[in-house]
Design an enzyme around this catalytic site. Structure first.
Site, PDB file in Angstrom:
ATOM      1  N   ASP A   1      -2.460  -1.687  10.040  1.00  0.00           N
ATOM      2  CA  ASP A   1      -2.505  -1.825   8.352  1.00  0.00           C
ATOM      3  C   ASP A   1      -3.026  -3.105   7.833  1.00  0.00           C
ATOM      4  OD1 ASP A   1      -1.700   0.794   8.603  1.00  0.00           O
ATOM      5  OD2 ASP A   1       0.651   0.423   8.095  1.00  0.00           O
TER       6      ASP A   1
ATOM      7  N   GLY B   1       9.771  -0.719   4.720  1.00  0.00           N
ATOM      8  CA  GLY B   1       9.691   0.635   3.798  1.00  0.00           C
ATOM      9  C   GLY B   1       8.644   1.359   3.964  1.00  0.00           C
ATOM     10  N   GLY B   2       7.781   1.282   4.817  1.00  0.00           N
ATOM     11  CA  GLY B   2       6.601   2.119   4.872  1.00  0.00           C
ATOM     12  C   GLY B   2       5.359   1.665   3.776  1.00  0.00           C
ATOM     13  N   MET B   3       5.380   0.424   3.381  1.00  0.00           N
ATOM     14  CA  MET B   3       4.479  -0.088   2.312  1.00  0.00           C
ATOM     15  C   MET B   3       3.700  -1.070   2.743  1.00  0.00           C
ATOM     16  SD  MET B   3       6.409   0.579  -1.378  1.00  0.00           S
ATOM     17  CE  MET B   3       4.974   0.693  -2.341  1.00  0.00           C
TER      18      MET B   3
ATOM     19  N   GLY C   1       4.805  -6.225   6.228  1.00  0.00           N
ATOM     20  CA  GLY C   1       4.462  -7.294   7.307  1.00  0.00           C
ATOM     21  C   GLY C   1       3.045  -7.394   7.433  1.00  0.00           C
TER      22      GLY C   1
ATOM     23  N   LYS D   1       0.940  -0.947  -0.094  1.00  0.00           N
ATOM     24  CA  LYS D   1      -0.046   0.071   0.025  1.00  0.00           C
ATOM     25  C   LYS D   1       0.947   1.310   0.033  1.00  0.00           C
ATOM     26  CE  LYS D   1       0.866   1.429   4.294  1.00  0.00           C
ATOM     27  NZ  LYS D   1       1.598   2.611   4.658  1.00  0.00           N
TER      28      LYS D   1
HETATM   29  O1  C5P Z   1      -0.639  -1.127  14.786  1.00  0.00           O
HETATM   30  P1  C5P Z   1       0.821  -1.345  14.488  1.00  0.00           P
HETATM   31  O2  C5P Z   1       1.433  -2.288  14.999  1.00  0.00           O
HETATM   32  O3  C5P Z   1       0.854  -1.506  12.787  1.00  0.00           O
HETATM   33  O4  C5P Z   1       1.601   0.355  14.589  1.00  0.00           O
HETATM   34  C1  C5P Z   1       3.040   0.105  14.655  1.00  0.00           C
HETATM   35  C2  C5P Z   1       3.291   1.312  15.487  1.00  0.00           C
HETATM   36  O5  C5P Z   1       2.933   2.456  14.774  1.00  0.00           O
HETATM   37  C3  C5P Z   1       2.685   1.442  16.727  1.00  0.00           C
HETATM   38  O6  C5P Z   1       3.203   0.659  17.786  1.00  0.00           O
HETATM   39  C4  C5P Z   1       2.482   2.962  17.253  1.00  0.00           C
HETATM   40  O7  C5P Z   1       3.820   3.011  17.563  1.00  0.00           O
HETATM   41  C5  C5P Z   1       2.647   3.420  15.798  1.00  0.00           C
HETATM   42  N1  C5P Z   1       1.298   3.786  15.436  1.00  0.00           N
HETATM   43  C6  C5P Z   1       0.491   4.848  16.107  1.00  0.00           C
HETATM   44  N2  C5P Z   1      -0.589   5.440  15.694  1.00  0.00           N
HETATM   45  C7  C5P Z   1      -1.442   4.835  14.933  1.00  0.00           C
HETATM   46  C8  C5P Z   1      -0.722   3.494  13.951  1.00  0.00           C
HETATM   47  C9  C5P Z   1       0.571   3.246  14.526  1.00  0.00           C
HETATM   48  O8  C5P Z   1       1.325   5.486  16.946  1.00  0.00           O
HETATM   49  N3  C5P Z   1      -2.653   4.846  14.631  1.00  0.00           N
END
Ligand code: C5P
Length: 309
Positions: free
Chosen positions: A144, A101-103, A106, A8
Protein backbone atom coordinates in the site's frame (compact mmCIF):
# COMPACT_ATOMS: atom_id res chain seq x y z
CA UNK A 1 11.21 18.43 6.76
CA UNK A 2 7.54 17.71 7.39
CA UNK A 3 5.27 15.70 5.10
CA UNK A 4 1.50 15.31 5.37
CA UNK A 5 0.12 12.02 4.08
CA UNK A 6 -3.45 10.75 3.68
CA UNK A 7 -5.28 7.57 4.70
CA UNK A 8 -6.89 5.40 2.05
CA UNK A 9 -10.12 3.51 1.65
CA UNK A 10 -10.45 0.70 -0.88
CA UNK A 11 -13.39 1.35 -3.19
CA UNK A 12 -12.93 -2.09 -4.68
CA UNK A 13 -10.70 -4.78 -3.24
CA UNK A 14 -10.87 -7.77 -5.56
CA UNK A 15 -8.82 -10.66 -4.19
CA UNK A 16 -7.73 -13.09 -6.88
CA UNK A 17 -5.67 -16.28 -6.71
CA UNK A 18 -2.69 -16.68 -4.41
CA UNK A 19 0.70 -16.34 -6.11
CA UNK A 20 3.89 -18.35 -5.73
CA UNK A 21 5.31 -15.65 -3.43
CA UNK A 22 2.36 -16.04 -1.02
CA UNK A 23 0.73 -12.73 -1.99
CA UNK A 24 -2.68 -12.54 -3.62
CA UNK A 25 -3.21 -11.08 -7.06
CA UNK A 26 -5.40 -8.05 -6.51
CA UNK A 27 -7.52 -5.48 -8.22
CA UNK A 28 -7.41 -2.66 -5.74
CA UNK A 29 -9.12 0.68 -6.33
CA UNK A 30 -7.49 3.04 -3.83
CA UNK A 31 -9.00 6.38 -2.82
CA UNK A 32 -7.08 8.86 -0.64
CA UNK A 33 -9.18 10.61 2.02
CA UNK A 34 -8.61 13.67 4.17
CA UNK A 35 -7.37 12.00 7.35
CA UNK A 36 -3.70 12.86 7.59
CA UNK A 37 -0.62 11.74 9.50
CA UNK A 38 2.30 14.16 9.70
CA UNK A 39 5.86 12.88 9.58
CA UNK A 40 8.83 15.12 10.42
CA UNK A 41 12.40 14.00 9.72
CA UNK A 42 15.75 15.55 10.62
CA UNK A 43 19.29 14.30 10.19
CA UNK A 44 20.56 12.85 13.49
CA UNK A 45 23.63 11.13 14.95
CA UNK A 46 21.56 8.00 15.60
CA UNK A 47 18.21 6.78 14.26
CA UNK A 48 15.21 7.65 16.38
CA UNK A 49 11.42 7.25 16.12
CA UNK A 50 8.79 9.05 18.18
CA UNK A 51 5.08 8.46 17.74
CA UNK A 52 2.28 10.59 19.15
CA UNK A 53 -1.39 11.23 18.49
CA UNK A 54 -2.01 14.31 16.36
CA UNK A 55 -3.57 17.27 18.20
CA UNK A 56 -7.34 16.74 18.63
CA UNK A 57 -7.09 13.13 17.45
CA UNK A 58 -7.78 10.23 19.79
CA UNK A 59 -5.74 7.68 17.86
CA UNK A 60 -4.33 4.96 20.13
CA UNK A 61 -0.62 4.99 19.30
CA UNK A 62 0.51 2.42 21.88
CA UNK A 63 0.66 -0.36 19.26
CA UNK A 64 2.85 1.57 16.81
CA UNK A 65 6.48 0.44 17.13
CA UNK A 66 8.71 3.35 18.21
CA UNK A 67 11.88 1.61 17.08
CA UNK A 68 13.71 0.71 13.88
CA UNK A 69 11.01 -1.80 12.90
CA UNK A 70 8.65 1.11 12.23
CA UNK A 71 7.91 1.21 8.49
CA UNK A 72 8.90 4.90 8.38
CA UNK A 73 12.35 4.05 9.81
CA UNK A 74 12.75 1.34 7.16
CA UNK A 75 11.78 3.89 4.52
CA UNK A 76 14.45 6.31 5.79
CA UNK A 77 17.12 3.58 5.67
CA UNK A 78 16.07 2.68 2.13
CA UNK A 79 16.41 6.29 0.94
CA UNK A 80 19.86 6.67 2.61
CA UNK A 81 21.00 3.42 0.99
CA UNK A 82 19.69 4.39 -2.47
CA UNK A 83 21.31 7.84 -2.30
CA UNK A 84 24.51 6.44 -0.85
CA UNK A 85 24.47 8.89 2.04
CA UNK A 86 25.78 7.99 5.48
CA UNK A 87 23.01 9.62 7.49
CA UNK A 88 20.42 8.69 10.11
CA UNK A 89 16.96 10.14 10.57
CA UNK A 90 15.19 11.28 13.70
CA UNK A 91 11.53 10.69 12.82
CA UNK A 92 8.50 12.14 14.56
CA UNK A 93 5.08 10.81 13.57
CA UNK A 94 1.85 12.56 14.53
CA UNK A 95 -0.98 10.14 13.88
CA UNK A 96 -4.57 10.89 12.97
CA UNK A 97 -5.05 7.77 10.83
CA UNK A 98 -6.50 4.86 12.86
CA UNK A 99 -3.81 2.29 13.76
CA UNK A 100 -4.21 -1.24 12.27
CA UNK A 101 -7.56 -0.01 10.98
CA UNK A 102 -7.43 -1.03 7.31
CA UNK A 103 -6.69 2.56 6.25
CA UNK A 104 -3.00 2.02 5.48
CA UNK A 105 -1.71 4.26 8.28
CA UNK A 106 1.65 2.48 8.53
CA UNK A 107 2.09 2.56 4.76
CA UNK A 108 1.21 6.27 4.79
CA UNK A 109 3.96 6.96 7.35
CA UNK A 110 6.45 5.03 5.20
CA UNK A 111 5.43 7.04 2.12
CA UNK A 112 5.82 10.29 4.05
CA UNK A 113 9.27 9.25 5.28
CA UNK A 114 10.32 8.41 1.70
CA UNK A 115 9.29 11.85 0.45
CA UNK A 116 10.74 13.70 3.48
CA UNK A 117 14.11 11.89 3.50
CA UNK A 118 14.50 12.22 -0.26
CA UNK A 119 14.02 15.97 0.09
CA UNK A 120 16.37 16.10 3.09
CA UNK A 121 19.27 14.13 1.61
CA UNK A 122 18.84 14.43 -2.16
CA UNK A 123 20.20 17.96 -2.37
CA UNK A 124 21.50 17.96 -5.94
CA UNK A 125 19.97 20.35 -8.48
CA UNK A 126 18.51 17.40 -10.36
CA UNK A 127 17.08 15.09 -7.66
CA UNK A 128 18.17 11.46 -8.09
CA UNK A 129 14.89 10.23 -6.62
CA UNK A 130 11.85 11.67 -8.38
CA UNK A 131 8.26 10.95 -7.44
CA UNK A 132 8.12 7.91 -9.78
CA UNK A 133 11.28 6.50 -8.13
CA UNK A 134 9.72 6.96 -4.69
CA UNK A 135 6.56 5.15 -5.83
CA UNK A 136 8.81 2.28 -6.95
CA UNK A 137 10.85 2.29 -3.72
CA UNK A 138 7.58 2.21 -1.80
CA UNK A 139 6.72 -1.17 -3.30
CA UNK A 140 9.78 -2.63 -1.53
CA UNK A 141 8.27 -1.59 1.81
CA UNK A 142 4.67 -2.75 1.39
CA UNK A 143 1.83 -3.19 -1.07
CA UNK A 144 0.00 0.00 0.00
CA UNK A 145 3.02 2.33 0.20
CA UNK A 146 3.20 3.35 -3.49
CA UNK A 147 -0.39 4.59 -3.43
CA UNK A 148 0.24 6.74 -0.35
CA UNK A 149 3.03 8.48 -2.30
CA UNK A 150 0.71 9.00 -5.29
CA UNK A 151 -2.66 9.77 -3.67
CA UNK A 152 -5.87 10.66 -5.54
CA UNK A 153 -7.77 7.63 -6.81
CA UNK A 154 -5.90 4.82 -8.54
CA UNK A 155 -6.27 1.24 -9.68
CA UNK A 156 -3.58 -1.09 -8.30
CA UNK A 157 -2.88 -4.52 -9.76
CA UNK A 158 -0.36 -7.23 -8.88
CA UNK A 159 0.12 -7.08 -5.12
CA UNK A 160 -1.80 -3.80 -5.44
CA UNK A 161 1.41 -1.83 -6.04
CA UNK A 162 1.28 -1.38 -9.84
CA UNK A 163 -0.81 1.78 -10.11
CA UNK A 164 -2.78 3.64 -12.76
CA UNK A 165 -4.52 6.90 -11.78
CA UNK A 166 -8.31 6.79 -12.22
CA UNK A 167 -10.49 9.53 -13.67
CA UNK A 168 -12.75 11.11 -11.04
CA UNK A 169 -15.08 14.06 -10.86
CA UNK A 170 -15.91 16.15 -7.79
CA UNK A 171 -15.57 15.24 -4.16
CA UNK A 172 -17.00 12.28 -2.26
CA UNK A 173 -18.01 12.57 1.41
CA UNK A 174 -17.15 9.78 3.81
CA UNK A 175 -17.80 8.75 7.39
CA UNK A 176 -15.50 6.25 9.11
CA UNK A 177 -16.33 4.19 12.18
CA UNK A 178 -13.22 2.91 13.96
CA UNK A 179 -13.15 -0.08 16.29
CA UNK A 180 -11.17 -0.77 19.43
CA UNK A 181 -8.34 -3.18 18.63
CA UNK A 182 -6.95 -3.62 15.12
CA UNK A 183 -7.15 -6.58 12.75
CA UNK A 184 -3.94 -8.06 11.35
CA UNK A 185 -3.83 -7.86 7.55
CA UNK A 186 -2.11 -11.27 7.10
CA UNK A 187 -4.71 -12.84 9.45
CA UNK A 188 -7.58 -11.42 7.37
CA UNK A 189 -6.07 -12.70 4.09
CA UNK A 190 -5.56 -16.12 5.75
CA UNK A 191 -9.21 -16.14 6.88
CA UNK A 192 -10.28 -15.22 3.33
CA UNK A 193 -8.33 -18.26 2.02
CA UNK A 194 -9.85 -20.47 4.73
CA UNK A 195 -13.43 -19.37 3.92
CA UNK A 196 -12.82 -19.95 0.20
CA UNK A 197 -11.40 -23.43 0.90
CA UNK A 198 -14.49 -24.19 3.00
CA UNK A 199 -16.65 -23.24 0.02
CA UNK A 200 -14.61 -25.53 -2.20
CA UNK A 201 -12.48 -22.94 -4.03
CA UNK A 202 -8.81 -23.36 -3.28
CA UNK A 203 -6.61 -20.29 -3.11
CA UNK A 204 -4.92 -21.01 -6.47
CA UNK A 205 -8.18 -21.83 -8.26
CA UNK A 206 -9.86 -18.51 -7.46
CA UNK A 207 -10.67 -16.58 -10.66
CA UNK A 208 -8.70 -13.41 -11.38
CA UNK A 209 -10.28 -10.21 -10.01
CA UNK A 210 -11.51 -7.62 -12.53
CA UNK A 211 -12.03 -3.88 -12.26
CA UNK A 212 -15.71 -2.99 -11.77
CA UNK A 213 -16.94 -0.96 -14.76
CA UNK A 214 -19.93 0.54 -12.87
CA UNK A 215 -17.48 1.71 -10.21
CA UNK A 216 -15.17 3.41 -12.74
CA UNK A 217 -18.16 5.09 -14.42
CA UNK A 218 -19.51 6.38 -11.10
CA UNK A 219 -16.07 7.81 -10.25
CA UNK A 220 -15.71 9.51 -13.63
CA UNK A 221 -19.18 11.08 -13.41
CA UNK A 222 -19.04 12.02 -9.72
CA UNK A 223 -22.09 9.83 -9.02
CA UNK A 224 -22.11 9.13 -5.26
CA UNK A 225 -25.13 6.80 -5.40
CA UNK A 226 -23.60 4.80 -8.24
CA UNK A 227 -20.29 4.62 -6.40
CA UNK A 228 -22.01 3.55 -3.19
CA UNK A 229 -23.78 0.69 -4.98
CA UNK A 230 -20.52 -0.45 -6.61
CA UNK A 231 -18.30 -0.49 -3.50
CA UNK A 232 -16.97 -4.03 -2.99
CA UNK A 233 -14.43 -5.65 -0.72
CA UNK A 234 -13.58 -9.35 -1.09
CA UNK A 235 -11.91 -9.25 2.35
CA UNK A 236 -15.16 -8.19 4.01
CA UNK A 237 -16.52 -11.71 4.75
CA UNK A 238 -13.17 -12.59 6.38
CA UNK A 239 -13.12 -9.38 8.46
CA UNK A 240 -16.75 -10.04 9.53
CA UNK A 241 -15.91 -13.64 10.45
CA UNK A 242 -13.04 -12.46 12.66
CA UNK A 243 -15.02 -9.52 14.09
CA UNK A 244 -18.78 -10.29 13.87
CA UNK A 245 -19.71 -7.02 15.62
CA UNK A 246 -18.77 -5.13 12.41
CA UNK A 247 -22.01 -6.37 10.82
CA UNK A 248 -23.98 -4.21 13.26
CA UNK A 249 -21.81 -1.19 12.46
CA UNK A 250 -22.42 -1.58 8.70
CA UNK A 251 -26.18 -2.00 9.27
CA UNK A 252 -26.29 1.11 11.47
CA UNK A 253 -24.65 3.24 8.76
CA UNK A 254 -26.98 1.87 6.05
CA UNK A 255 -30.02 2.58 8.25
CA UNK A 256 -28.79 6.16 8.65
CA UNK A 257 -28.90 6.66 4.89
CA UNK A 258 -25.37 5.89 3.69
CA UNK A 259 -25.45 5.21 -0.06
CA UNK A 260 -22.61 2.72 0.39
CA UNK A 261 -21.07 0.84 3.32
CA UNK A 262 -18.10 -1.48 3.50
CA UNK A 263 -15.23 -2.64 5.64
CA UNK A 264 -12.14 -0.57 4.76
CA UNK A 265 -9.35 -2.82 3.45
CA UNK A 266 -8.67 -5.57 5.97
CA UNK A 267 -10.72 -3.70 8.62
CA UNK A 268 -11.87 -3.22 11.28
CA UNK A 269 -12.68 0.39 10.29
CA UNK A 270 -16.02 0.62 8.45
CA UNK A 271 -16.45 3.20 5.69
CA UNK A 272 -19.73 4.89 4.74
CA UNK A 273 -20.28 6.94 1.62
CA UNK A 274 -22.77 9.80 1.93
CA UNK A 275 -24.69 11.37 -0.93
CA UNK A 276 -23.44 14.85 0.07
CA UNK A 277 -21.74 16.73 2.88
CA UNK A 278 -24.94 17.34 4.81
CA UNK A 279 -25.84 13.63 4.78
CA UNK A 280 -22.32 12.83 5.96
CA UNK A 281 -22.84 15.07 8.99
CA UNK A 282 -26.15 13.30 9.77
CA UNK A 283 -24.66 9.82 9.37
CA UNK A 284 -21.70 10.76 11.60
CA UNK A 285 -24.00 12.12 14.28
CA UNK A 286 -26.24 9.06 14.11
CA UNK A 287 -23.34 6.63 14.35
CA UNK A 288 -21.94 8.55 17.31
CA UNK A 289 -25.33 8.34 19.02
CA UNK A 290 -25.71 4.63 18.26
CA UNK A 291 -22.51 3.95 20.20
CA UNK A 292 -21.40 1.23 17.76
CA UNK A 293 -17.98 2.74 17.02
CA UNK A 294 -14.90 3.60 19.05
CA UNK A 295 -14.63 6.83 17.11
CA UNK A 296 -16.54 8.41 14.22
CA UNK A 297 -14.49 10.41 11.72
CA UNK A 298 -15.49 12.44 8.68
CA UNK A 299 -13.38 12.92 5.59
CA UNK A 300 -13.58 13.69 1.89
CA UNK A 301 -11.74 12.37 -1.10
CA UNK A 302 -9.88 12.24 -3.33
CA UNK A 303 -6.91 14.17 -1.87
CA UNK A 304 -3.26 14.24 -3.06
CA UNK A 305 -0.61 11.84 -1.73
CA UNK A 306 2.39 12.56 0.51
CA UNK A 307 3.29 16.26 0.31
CA UNK A 308 5.78 18.60 1.97
CA UNK A 309 4.14 21.18 4.22
O1 C5P B 1 2.72 -5.94 1.44
P1 C5P B 1 2.21 -5.72 2.82
O2 C5P B 1 3.26 -5.89 3.86
O3 C5P B 1 1.46 -4.43 2.95
O4 C5P B 1 1.13 -6.84 3.08
C1 C5P B 1 0.81 -7.26 4.38
C2 C5P B 1 0.30 -8.68 4.33
O5 C5P B 1 -0.96 -8.74 3.64
C3 C5P B 1 1.17 -9.64 3.55
O6 C5P B 1 2.20 -10.17 4.33
C4 C5P B 1 0.16 -10.72 3.11
O7 C5P B 1 -0.11 -11.60 4.17
C5 C5P B 1 -1.08 -9.91 2.86
N1 C5P B 1 -1.21 -9.54 1.44
C6 C5P B 1 -1.55 -10.51 0.51
N2 C5P B 1 -1.69 -10.17 -0.81
C7 C5P B 1 -1.50 -8.88 -1.20
C8 C5P B 1 -1.16 -7.86 -0.28
C9 C5P B 1 -1.01 -8.23 1.05
O8 C5P B 1 -1.73 -11.68 0.85
N3 C5P B 1 -1.64 -8.59 -2.48
Amino acid sequence: MTVRVPAKVNLQLGVGPIRDDGYHDLVNVFHAVSLFDEVTVATAAAPEVRVQAAPYSRVAVADVPADQSNLAARAARLVAERLGVDAHAAIRIRKAIPVAGGMAGGSADAAAALVACARLWDDRDEPVLGRADLVELGAELGSDVPFAVLGGTAVGVGRGERLTPALTRGTFHWVFATADGGLSTPAVYAECDRLRAEQGTDAEGTPAARVSEPLMTALATGDAKGLGAALANDLEPAALALRPSLGRVLDAGRDLGAVGALVSGSGPTCAFLAEDEEDAADIAEGLDGAGVAAQVLRAYGPVPGAMLV
